[in-house]
Enzyme design. Sequence first.
Site, PDB file in Angstrom:
ATOM      1  N   SER A 162       0.819  -1.207   0.000  1.00  0.00           N
ATOM      2  CA  SER A 162       0.000   0.000   0.000  1.00  0.00           C
ATOM      3  C   SER A 162       0.853   1.257   0.000  1.00  0.00           C
ATOM      4  O   SER A 162       0.330   2.342  -0.162  1.00  0.00           O
ATOM      5  CB  SER A 162      -0.946  -0.008   1.200  1.00  0.00           C
ATOM      6  OG  SER A 162      -0.271  -0.392   2.349  1.00  0.00           O
ATOM      7  N   HIS A 173      -2.966  -3.341  -6.233  1.00  0.00           N
ATOM      8  CA  HIS A 173      -3.357  -2.908  -4.894  1.00  0.00           C
ATOM      9  C   HIS A 173      -4.868  -2.981  -4.688  1.00  0.00           C
ATOM     10  O   HIS A 173      -5.626  -2.245  -5.324  1.00  0.00           O
ATOM     11  CB  HIS A 173      -2.834  -1.481  -4.654  1.00  0.00           C
ATOM     12  CG  HIS A 173      -3.076  -0.999  -3.271  1.00  0.00           C
ATOM     13  ND1 HIS A 173      -3.442   0.288  -2.977  1.00  0.00           N
ATOM     14  CD2 HIS A 173      -3.027  -1.657  -2.086  1.00  0.00           C
ATOM     15  CE1 HIS A 173      -3.607   0.398  -1.673  1.00  0.00           C
ATOM     16  NE2 HIS A 173      -3.363  -0.761  -1.113  1.00  0.00           N
ATOM     17  N   GLU A 223      -5.796  -0.771  -7.873  1.00  0.00           N
ATOM     18  CA  GLU A 223      -4.806   0.118  -8.493  1.00  0.00           C
ATOM     19  C   GLU A 223      -3.726  -0.746  -9.135  1.00  0.00           C
ATOM     20  O   GLU A 223      -3.207  -1.672  -8.493  1.00  0.00           O
ATOM     21  CB  GLU A 223      -4.167   1.023  -7.430  1.00  0.00           C
ATOM     22  CG  GLU A 223      -5.127   2.061  -6.875  1.00  0.00           C
ATOM     23  CD  GLU A 223      -4.526   2.876  -5.729  1.00  0.00           C
ATOM     24  OE1 GLU A 223      -4.894   4.056  -5.597  1.00  0.00           O
ATOM     25  OE2 GLU A 223      -3.713   2.347  -4.952  1.00  0.00           O
ATOM     26  N   ASN A 250      -4.475   5.814  -1.117  1.00  0.00           N
ATOM     27  CA  ASN A 250      -3.854   5.999   0.199  1.00  0.00           C
ATOM     28  C   ASN A 250      -3.208   7.370   0.348  1.00  0.00           C
ATOM     29  O   ASN A 250      -3.181   7.937   1.438  1.00  0.00           O
ATOM     30  CB  ASN A 250      -2.820   4.907   0.475  1.00  0.00           C
ATOM     31  CG  ASN A 250      -3.473   3.620   0.904  1.00  0.00           C
ATOM     32  OD1 ASN A 250      -4.645   3.612   1.285  1.00  0.00           O
ATOM     33  ND2 ASN A 250      -2.753   2.519   0.846  1.00  0.00           N
TER      34      ASN A 250
HETATM   35  N1  CAA Z   1     -17.557  -9.918   3.030  1.00  0.00           N
HETATM   36  C1  CAA Z   1     -18.806 -10.075   2.598  1.00  0.00           C
HETATM   37  N2  CAA Z   1     -19.826  -9.253   2.925  1.00  0.00           N
HETATM   38  C2  CAA Z   1     -19.537  -8.243   3.754  1.00  0.00           C
HETATM   39  C3  CAA Z   1     -18.237  -7.998   4.248  1.00  0.00           C
HETATM   40  C4  CAA Z   1     -17.215  -8.893   3.856  1.00  0.00           C
HETATM   41  N3  CAA Z   1     -15.942  -8.757   4.255  1.00  0.00           N
HETATM   42  N4  CAA Z   1     -18.259  -6.897   5.036  1.00  0.00           N
HETATM   43  C5  CAA Z   1     -19.531  -6.449   5.037  1.00  0.00           C
HETATM   44  N5  CAA Z   1     -20.300  -7.261   4.261  1.00  0.00           N
HETATM   45  C6  CAA Z   1     -21.721  -7.136   3.974  1.00  0.00           C
HETATM   46  C7  CAA Z   1     -22.523  -7.229   5.235  1.00  0.00           C
HETATM   47  O1  CAA Z   1     -22.894  -8.554   5.499  1.00  0.00           O
HETATM   48  C8  CAA Z   1     -23.730  -6.344   4.943  1.00  0.00           C
HETATM   49  O2  CAA Z   1     -24.715  -7.091   4.284  1.00  0.00           O
HETATM   50  P1  CAA Z   1     -26.261  -6.866   4.680  1.00  0.00           P
HETATM   51  O3  CAA Z   1     -26.525  -5.425   4.312  1.00  0.00           O
HETATM   52  O4  CAA Z   1     -26.988  -7.858   3.851  1.00  0.00           O
HETATM   53  O5  CAA Z   1     -26.299  -7.116   6.146  1.00  0.00           O
HETATM   54  C9  CAA Z   1     -23.201  -5.324   3.949  1.00  0.00           C
HETATM   55  O6  CAA Z   1     -21.957  -5.850   3.435  1.00  0.00           O
HETATM   56  C10 CAA Z   1     -22.954  -4.011   4.579  1.00  0.00           C
HETATM   57  O7  CAA Z   1     -22.082  -4.205   5.674  1.00  0.00           O
HETATM   58  P2  CAA Z   1     -22.224  -3.476   7.072  1.00  0.00           P
HETATM   59  O8  CAA Z   1     -23.650  -3.169   7.357  1.00  0.00           O
HETATM   60  O9  CAA Z   1     -21.421  -4.233   8.074  1.00  0.00           O
HETATM   61  O10 CAA Z   1     -21.452  -2.148   6.932  1.00  0.00           O
HETATM   62  P3  CAA Z   1     -21.483  -0.995   5.860  1.00  0.00           P
HETATM   63  O11 CAA Z   1     -22.790  -0.831   5.214  1.00  0.00           O
HETATM   64  O12 CAA Z   1     -20.867   0.150   6.557  1.00  0.00           O
HETATM   65  O13 CAA Z   1     -20.457  -1.496   4.735  1.00  0.00           O
HETATM   66  C11 CAA Z   1     -18.179  -1.205   4.183  1.00  0.00           C
HETATM   67  C12 CAA Z   1     -19.198  -1.909   5.050  1.00  0.00           C
HETATM   68  C13 CAA Z   1     -18.324  -1.640   2.726  1.00  0.00           C
HETATM   69  C14 CAA Z   1     -16.825  -1.636   4.683  1.00  0.00           C
HETATM   70  C15 CAA Z   1     -18.381   0.362   4.248  1.00  0.00           C
HETATM   71  O14 CAA Z   1     -18.470   0.774   5.559  1.00  0.00           O
HETATM   72  C16 CAA Z   1     -17.277   1.106   3.589  1.00  0.00           C
HETATM   73  O15 CAA Z   1     -17.272   1.276   2.402  1.00  0.00           O
HETATM   74  N6  CAA Z   1     -16.308   1.628   4.381  1.00  0.00           N
HETATM   75  C17 CAA Z   1     -15.124   2.266   3.844  1.00  0.00           C
HETATM   76  C18 CAA Z   1     -14.117   1.200   3.505  1.00  0.00           C
HETATM   77  C19 CAA Z   1     -12.866   1.750   2.899  1.00  0.00           C
HETATM   78  O16 CAA Z   1     -12.660   2.927   2.741  1.00  0.00           O
HETATM   79  N7  CAA Z   1     -11.970   0.825   2.527  1.00  0.00           N
HETATM   80  C20 CAA Z   1     -10.686   1.188   1.967  1.00  0.00           C
HETATM   81  C21 CAA Z   1      -9.709   1.363   3.058  1.00  0.00           C
HETATM   82  S1  CAA Z   1      -8.112   1.795   2.436  1.00  0.00           S
HETATM   83  C22 CAA Z   1      -7.440   0.323   1.984  1.00  0.00           C
HETATM   84  O17 CAA Z   1      -7.958  -0.726   2.159  1.00  0.00           O
HETATM   85  C23 CAA Z   1      -6.125   0.399   1.327  1.00  0.00           C
HETATM   86  C24 CAA Z   1      -4.948   0.261   2.163  1.00  0.00           C
HETATM   87  O18 CAA Z   1      -3.921  -0.106   1.619  1.00  0.00           O
HETATM   88  C25 CAA Z   1      -4.913   0.671   3.573  1.00  0.00           C
END
Ligand code: CAA
Length: 380
Positions: A123, A144, A156, A195
């Site tokens: 990352s 990525h 990415e 990032n």
């Molecule tokens: N696998 C399968 N399904 C999943 C899951 C997973 N890992 N995580 C969540 N879900 C499903 C849940 O079961 C839920 O389904 P239902 O609606 O049927 O119950 C649905 O997805 C929504 O989940 P939640 O209600 O728990 O939570 P949410 O609506 O907030 O969604 C999220 C979760 C998609 C993570 C959302 O909060 C989000 O987009 N957050 C931001 C994430 C982000 O920015 N990620 C990038 C980080 S940076 C990175 O990763 C790069 C790095 O190098 C650091």
Amino acid sequence: MKIEDLKTVAILGAGTMGHGIAQVAAVAGYRVFLRDVSNEILENAKGNIRSSLERLAKRGRLSEKDLEAALSRISTTIDLKEAVKNADLIVEAVPERLDLKQRIFKEVDEAAPKEAILASNTSSLSITDLAKAVKKPERVVGLHFFNPPALMRLVEVVPGEKTSKETVELAMSFAKKLDKTPVFVKRDSPGFIVNRVLIPYLNEASKIVERGEFKVLEIDSAMQFKAKFPMGPFLLSDYIGIDIVYEILRVFEEKLGPFYKPSAPIEKLFKEKKLGRKTGEGFYGYKEGAPKVPEDAGAVFDVNRLLAPMINEAAKLVSEGIAETGDVDTAMKLGANLPEGPFETVKRVGADKLTGVLKELEKKHGKGYAPSAFLSSLKQ
Ligand code: CAA
């Protein structure tokens, strides 16, 4: 190699990202070898893959038959040679340490087929530096993914200085086969696109708390309910992992300058090993379930206070020739689920307003906040 000939994938590292990448590759029909250093980690990873697939199946995104078929395509092993010996593409997703990743790449270089693609899910480290560990840097590329890989649509694709066009094209096609949207990062640069924009924003939120200006819940509530981000910056820091956020900031501090130094609250949590969701405590506690962010807590926090420095970072990316505005917008929407891309926000809010916020911050807290020339040039 043509994309149709790419059939077997090895994923090295079965942590948060590794197991998620193995899962999406298996769902897409690839034969997957998942490797980590202990059977316990691998068992845990298999359990996480199963529960994620079950969540997808419950929402009708996968049939019971496809779920079992995907699981049956994944083999686990603690033997690196065994994992990579028949692989057409290898993705390393081991901890973010250059020496460790280079050591793994060196071993892979010797054990994998000569024409296999060597991809890294790093990352923040340089793909060019990683590629120095192998004899043919042409076959090394950054691939990525975003957390959780099962849901986030972006990948990415990052070339190192010597990466061949064929390797980049295969990596782009592979991402599409996984039903992801690849965005090509024009230049290997710390944090690539998402990032570089997202992590300094998390640090900025934490600096505001450090200065005693606002509280965690006030900021998270405003960003979630007023700016319509999927989660506020503190919930997201805990979700990504405080160790990951801290380590990326340290790389930025070293490569981009002191403005990116991890803020005191992040450093404190890192040192106390309160790493967020995975350890049960970070900015929030998780022992009694997910924290509730009240909708009305962020009434007085002006979201432009965080959007302006974040967009400034996006503008710097463009002026440094790392990506075009359209790709930055796509990447931020698909890699962080933002409701709009940074340059769409500029259009909506106005560059004048955002540069105004930045100039105030520059007066109070120093040059790091100075509006970039590119952002200023967007003024109407
Ligand atoms: N696998 C399968 N399904 C999943 C899951 C997973 N890992 N995580 C969540 N879900 C499903 C849940 O079961 C839920 O389904 P239902 O609606 O049927 O119950 C649905 O997805 C929504 O989940 P939640 O209600 O728990 O939570 P949410 O609506 O907030 O969604 C999220 C979760 C998609 C993570 C959302 O909060 C989000 O987009 N957050 C931001 C994430 C982000 O920015 N990620 C990038 C980080 S940076 C990175 O990763 C790069 C790095 O190098 C650091």
